[in-house]
Design a protein around this motif. Structure first.
Motif, short mmCIF file in Angstrom:
data_model
loop_
_atom_site.label_atom_id
_atom_site.label_comp_id
_atom_site.label_asym_id
_atom_site.label_seq_id
_atom_site.Cartn_x
_atom_site.Cartn_y
_atom_site.Cartn_z
N HIS A 4 6.93 -10.49 6.35
CA HIS A 4 6.67 -9.11 5.97
C HIS A 4 6.08 -9.03 4.56
O HIS A 4 6.61 -9.65 3.64
CB HIS A 4 7.97 -8.30 5.99
N ARG A 5 5.06 -8.21 4.41
CA ARG A 5 4.52 -7.91 3.08
C ARG A 5 5.40 -6.85 2.43
O ARG A 5 5.90 -5.94 3.08
CB ARG A 5 3.09 -7.38 3.20
N VAL A 49 -0.29 0.68 3.47
CA VAL A 49 0.83 0.17 4.25
C VAL A 49 0.39 -0.15 5.67
O VAL A 49 -0.50 0.50 6.23
CB VAL A 49 2.01 1.18 4.25
N ASP A 53 5.35 -3.91 7.29
CA ASP A 53 5.60 -4.04 5.86
C ASP A 53 7.01 -3.56 5.57
O ASP A 53 7.59 -2.79 6.33
CB ASP A 53 4.59 -3.21 5.05
N THR A 117 5.34 -11.79 0.12
CA THR A 117 5.86 -11.76 1.48
C THR A 117 7.26 -12.36 1.49
O THR A 117 7.59 -13.21 0.67
CB THR A 117 4.96 -12.52 2.48
#
Length: 162
Positions: A4-5, A49, A53, A117
């Motif tokens: 996930h960022r 986004v 995220d 991340t």
């Protein structure tokens, strides 16, 4: 395993910074609401986004009013996990009800930078080789999240009893 960022914010981010109260009764659709998420705190958020995220925050995320748009604006933007040092109690419960996983995690917000991340795997958040445990939720709360929120869980339950 999932990667996930991160969008990283500080302490005491209240619901008016997440979704401004002035829009509460004027915006109706998920798209309109998502487009205004975090606009006063981070004007680039809604434009950048992406699904999957995550938000990483400091202490007391979601303090202020109990309006649901503070959660739904982020959910409809693609955020289904919010990780914070601590949450306001009402915001935490609104997350559960809307199917957004709130994770309390000490120390992570001090290490992660905007755009980094993280990986979530095996009950841990992993960032730069460090592991942060994800506190388990009660079975009833986990069931609500697994169903996508309280309304979908109840709809499924009543449909099966039908």
């Amino acid at each position: 395993m999932s990667e996930h960022r991160c969008f990283v914010y500080g302490d005491n981010i209240n619901t008016d910074l997440i979704f401004a109260g002035k829009y509460t009764y004027t915006l109706r659709t998920p798209e309109e609401i998502a487009a205004r998420a975090l606009e006063d705190l981070d004007p680039t958020f809604a434009k950048t986004v992406q699904q999957g995220d995550v938000i990483i925050a400091g202490r007391n995320w979601g303090s202020g009013s109990s309006r649901e748009q503070g959660v739904t604006s982020l959910k409809w933007s693609g955020v289904t996990i919010i990780i914070a040092e601590s949450f306001s109690g009402l915001y935490f419960r609104n997350c559960i009800n809307q199917g957004v996983h709130p994770i309390v995690c000490a120390g992570l917000s001090e290490k992660v930078r905007n755009g980094d991340t993280i990986r979530i795997e095996g009950g841990y958040i992993i960032h730069d080789g460090e592991k942060y445990p994800i506190p388990p939720l009660s079975p009833s709360v986990q069931a609500i999240l697994d169903a996508g929120g309280l309304s979908p869980m109840l709809a499924k339950r009543f449909a099966s009893e039908g």
